[in-house]
Write a protein that holds these residues in place. Sequence first.
Motif, PDB file in Angstrom:
ATOM      1  N   TYR A  18      36.731  47.678  50.304  1.00 38.66           N
ATOM      2  CA  TYR A  18      36.505  46.355  50.437  1.00 38.66           C
ATOM      3  C   TYR A  18      34.965  46.201  50.321  1.00 38.66           C
ATOM      4  O   TYR A  18      34.486  46.348  50.409  1.00 38.66           O
ATOM      5  N   GLU A  19      34.215  44.960  49.031  1.00 38.26           N
ATOM      6  CA  GLU A  19      33.290  44.658  48.847  1.00 38.26           C
ATOM      7  C   GLU A  19      32.510  43.982  49.377  1.00 38.26           C
ATOM      8  O   GLU A  19      31.590  44.401  49.742  1.00 38.26           O
ATOM      9  N   ARG A  20      33.659  43.170  50.387  1.00 32.77           N
ATOM     10  CA  ARG A  20      32.925  42.983  51.907  1.00 32.77           C
ATOM     11  C   ARG A  20      33.623  42.732  52.927  1.00 32.77           C
ATOM     12  O   ARG A  20      35.290  42.651  52.233  1.00 32.77           O
ATOM     13  N   PRO A  21      33.885  42.971  54.134  1.00 35.74           N
ATOM     14  CA  PRO A  21      34.394  42.047  55.374  1.00 35.74           C
ATOM     15  C   PRO A  21      35.636  41.852  54.885  1.00 35.74           C
ATOM     16  O   PRO A  21      35.551  40.315  54.749  1.00 35.74           O
ATOM     17  N   ASP A  22      36.673  40.851  55.093  1.00 36.12           N
ATOM     18  CA  ASP A  22      37.639  40.025  55.125  1.00 36.12           C
ATOM     19  C   ASP A  22      37.925  39.472  54.035  1.00 36.12           C
ATOM     20  O   ASP A  22      37.195  38.323  53.704  1.00 36.12           O
ATOM     21  N   PRO A  23      37.984  39.921  52.795  1.00 33.04           N
ATOM     22  CA  PRO A  23      37.795  39.449  50.752  1.00 33.04           C
ATOM     23  C   PRO A  23      38.104  37.981  50.887  1.00 33.04           C
ATOM     24  O   PRO A  23      37.813  37.108  50.434  1.00 33.04           O
ATOM     25  N   PHE A  24      39.194  37.716  51.632  1.00 35.78           N
ATOM     26  CA  PHE A  24      40.751  37.054  51.490  1.00 35.78           C
ATOM     27  C   PHE A  24      39.864  35.404  52.451  1.00 35.78           C
ATOM     28  O   PHE A  24      40.986  34.788  52.187  1.00 35.78           O
ATOM     29  N   ARG A  25      39.696  35.800  53.274  1.00 37.41           N
ATOM     30  CA  ARG A  25      39.294  35.184  54.201  1.00 37.41           C
ATOM     31  C   ARG A  25      39.031  33.148  53.646  1.00 37.41           C
ATOM     32  O   ARG A  25      38.114  33.477  52.724  1.00 37.41           O
ATOM     33  N   GLY A  26      39.332  32.689  54.329  1.00 40.30           N
ATOM     34  CA  GLY A  26      39.230  30.870  53.206  1.00 40.30           C
ATOM     35  C   GLY A  26      39.871  30.597  51.864  1.00 40.30           C
ATOM     36  O   GLY A  26      39.661  30.055  51.225  1.00 40.30           O
ATOM     37  N   VAL A  27      40.611  31.875  51.454  1.00 36.67           N
ATOM     38  CA  VAL A  27      41.765  31.483  50.445  1.00 36.67           C
ATOM     39  C   VAL A  27      43.051  31.248  50.751  1.00 36.67           C
ATOM     40  O   VAL A  27      43.709  32.035  51.785  1.00 36.67           O
ATOM     41  N   PRO A  28      43.681  29.829  49.750  1.00 37.27           N
ATOM     42  CA  PRO A  28      44.150  29.769  50.732  1.00 37.27           C
ATOM     43  C   PRO A  28      46.081  30.362  50.672  1.00 37.27           C
ATOM     44  O   PRO A  28      46.118  31.263  49.883  1.00 37.27           O
ATOM     45  N   ARG A  29      47.780  30.789  51.318  1.00 34.75           N
ATOM     46  CA  ARG A  29      47.740  31.218  51.859  1.00 34.75           C
ATOM     47  C   ARG A  29      49.115  31.143  49.995  1.00 34.75           C
ATOM     48  O   ARG A  29      49.372  32.190  49.617  1.00 34.75           O
ATOM     49  N   ASN A  30      48.982  30.157  49.582  1.00 32.96           N
ATOM     50  CA  ASN A  30      50.006  30.347  47.904  1.00 32.96           C
ATOM     51  C   ASN A  30      48.855  29.598  47.090  1.00 32.96           C
ATOM     52  O   ASN A  30      49.378  29.348  46.017  1.00 32.96           O
ATOM     53  N   SER A  31      47.517  30.821  46.928  1.00 30.70           N
ATOM     54  CA  SER A  31      46.769  30.562  46.046  1.00 30.70           C
ATOM     55  C   SER A  31      47.337  31.687  45.141  1.00 30.70           C
ATOM     56  O   SER A  31      48.369  32.379  44.917  1.00 30.70           O
ATOM     57  N   VAL A  32      46.735  31.072  44.020  1.00 29.92           N
ATOM     58  CA  VAL A  32      47.794  31.872  42.837  1.00 29.92           C
ATOM     59  C   VAL A  32      46.240  33.045  42.154  1.00 29.92           C
ATOM     60  O   VAL A  32      45.132  32.992  42.095  1.00 29.92           O
ATOM     61  N   VAL A  33      46.872  33.950  42.414  1.00 29.58           N
ATOM     62  CA  VAL A  33      45.920  35.678  42.082  1.00 29.58           C
ATOM     63  C   VAL A  33      45.765  36.309  41.199  1.00 29.58           C
ATOM     64  O   VAL A  33      46.484  36.969  40.858  1.00 29.58           O
ATOM     65  N   ILE A  34      45.027  36.154  40.324  1.00 29.84           N
ATOM     66  CA  ILE A  34      44.755  37.726  39.060  1.00 29.84           C
ATOM     67  C   ILE A  34      43.924  38.333  39.743  1.00 29.84           C
ATOM     68  O   ILE A  34      42.496  38.219  39.354  1.00 29.84           O
ATOM     69  N   TYR A  35      45.056  39.835  38.859  1.00 33.39           N
ATOM     70  CA  TYR A  35      43.495  40.970  39.692  1.00 33.39           C
ATOM     71  C   TYR A  35      43.212  41.262  38.331  1.00 33.39           C
ATOM     72  O   TYR A  35      44.348  42.183  37.544  1.00 33.39           O
ATOM     73  N   LEU A  36      41.829  41.041  37.746  1.00 34.81           N
ATOM     74  CA  LEU A  36      41.091  41.841  36.774  1.00 34.81           C
ATOM     75  C   LEU A  36      41.179  43.481  36.829  1.00 34.81           C
ATOM     76  O   LEU A  36      39.749  43.452  38.491  1.00 34.81           O
ATOM     77  N   MET A  37      41.108  44.478  36.307  1.00 35.39           N
ATOM     78  CA  MET A  37      40.773  45.777  37.107  1.00 35.39           C
ATOM     79  C   MET A  37      40.506  46.848  35.793  1.00 35.39           C
ATOM     80  O   MET A  37      40.920  46.300  34.418  1.00 35.39           O
ATOM     81  N   ASN A  38      39.638  47.412  35.356  1.00 39.73           N
ATOM     82  CA  ASN A  38      39.521  48.532  34.694  1.00 39.73           C
ATOM     83  C   ASN A  38      40.361  49.355  34.427  1.00 39.73           C
ATOM     84  O   ASN A  38      41.067  49.955  35.486  1.00 39.73           O
ATOM     85  N   HIS A  39      40.443  49.740  32.928  1.00 39.59           N
ATOM     86  CA  HIS A  39      42.119  50.795  32.722  1.00 39.59           C
ATOM     87  C   HIS A  39      41.478  52.552  32.770  1.00 39.59           C
ATOM     88  O   HIS A  39      40.794  52.539  32.079  1.00 39.59           O
ATOM     89  N   ARG A  40      41.351  53.043  33.827  1.00 35.85           N
ATOM     90  CA  ARG A  40      40.861  54.261  33.754  1.00 35.85           C
ATOM     91  C   ARG A  40      41.717  55.984  33.242  1.00 35.85           C
ATOM     92  O   ARG A  40      41.678  56.513  32.254  1.00 35.85           O
ATOM     93  N   SER A  41      43.523  54.923  33.463  1.00 35.99           N
ATOM     94  CA  SER A  41      44.083  56.455  33.734  1.00 35.99           C
ATOM     95  C   SER A  41      45.594  54.778  33.415  1.00 35.99           C
ATOM     96  O   SER A  41      45.844  54.353  34.544  1.00 35.99           O
TER      97      SER A  41
END
Length: 493
Positions: free
Chosen positions: A125-148
């Motif tokens: 993880y980029e930082r420890p506990d990265p989702f601290r402060g993010v509400p449980r009902n949050s709308v999360v979209i993961y954007l990622m590079n595509h190698r395989s």
Amino acid sequence: MARVVGALFCLLVLAGALWATRRYAHGFARRAGRRTVMHARVRIDRYKLTRKAYVIDALLADEAIAAAVRAHSEDSGTTEAETWDRVRRYLDEIVPFFNILAYYRLGYWVSRAVLSLFYKVSVEYERPDPFRGVPRNSVVIYLMNHRSNADYVLVAYVMMGAVSISYAVGEWARAFPLEVLFKSFGSYFIRRRYREPLYHAVLQSYVQLITRNSVTQGIFPEGGLTRDGALRPAKIGLLDYALGVARDPDVRSRMYVVPVGINYDRVIEDRTLLRELETRSQVPTRDRVAQAANVGRFVLWNLGRLVTRRWRRYGRAAVTIGSPISVDSWLTGLEAEGVSLFDAPRADRLPLVQHFCDAVLKRIGAIIPVTPVPLACAALQSFDVDFVSREALLERMSAMRDVLAEFNARVLQADRDIEATFDRAYRMLRMRRVIARIGTGFLILPNGRPLITYYANSIVHLLGPFGEGMRARDALPLHDWERDALVRGPAPG
């Protein structure tokens, strides 16, 4: 008469038995699903459990789709009834049917078995506990590079203990049994390079529906696999659709984008991807028979290695989860500059979304993990000769690792001795016939240069002063942006 009564009685008994069996199977599946969720202690987006028929009915009642139907009928000369049939086919193709048992039982065990067979998986993880402060009902979209194509399995596996991800999957997986598996895992299918406005209206309505209902999504903003190893330019279609629901202040306040960096010591499809860059004169066509033959050879070769006990894993498959980016903060920043994203005309809005997506892709590039093979290939690429002494190679790898540390790159096991890091990379490069040991050094074999460039390109943007020289010695005949220009053809006019 007695025979007729007896036959009817048997039919009734059979129908009752089938009904009871179905009820029992449904009850068993529900109980097994609850046990699975409680055992895994995972968060499941409730809307994922909505029946496919209900989701389709909700979309058929969407006024945006109705307007698109009217426009399509006028433009194409078809009746609205025919156009609605077309919409239903699109919806059946797009909308998945999430199955808890398939995802957390079948999906977990298969992904663990396959990944453990081929790779040693690392997640940071980029930082420890990265989702601290993010509400449980949050709308999360993961954007990622595509190698395989293994990215889908890898990221889902490392995140399975926290959340289930719905991917946007290309047409390559629309074949039995992959289509059924991906849909049961909650992924939805998209047609790439399909320009029909009606289709995109349907796709946009679906993406916005699941985003509004807090379904966690995984999107590859590059729009496809990288063929030259470097990050491709960002495409904003799906992200633009998802951001559209931020018009609602309630959704906007709890919407986040999370960058994810992925890298491998070996990409299973690397030689296939490089072959698509071999000619400038024409864009290679995808021959399904040739693809099946390649897959068959790959399977048989590796089965042979397993049987003869010569099997070796492909090194590291590494994932770095970045820090969440608040969409609300981004929109507030635009408004402070006097820009309202949703009041702006489309021609003005899309460049703003593109700038945001480019910034996220830059964050992804900054957290791409540096595994041993890309580091060794980058060092080899930095020399303008085909023979490199071991001493010079280790010295260059050490210098590059220092540069990566200075730029705060995610180097796996950076505290390990550089010789141990190279030895792990060398085993893979020797097995792939990329380099060979000659006396006190290593010779780059004739067919090894393209692979060296491919893996070096995955981290060249992180290497500061070494990057310019590495790009000058790029051995690939064509790059993704050049290939894309061939696909699109010359600009009109």
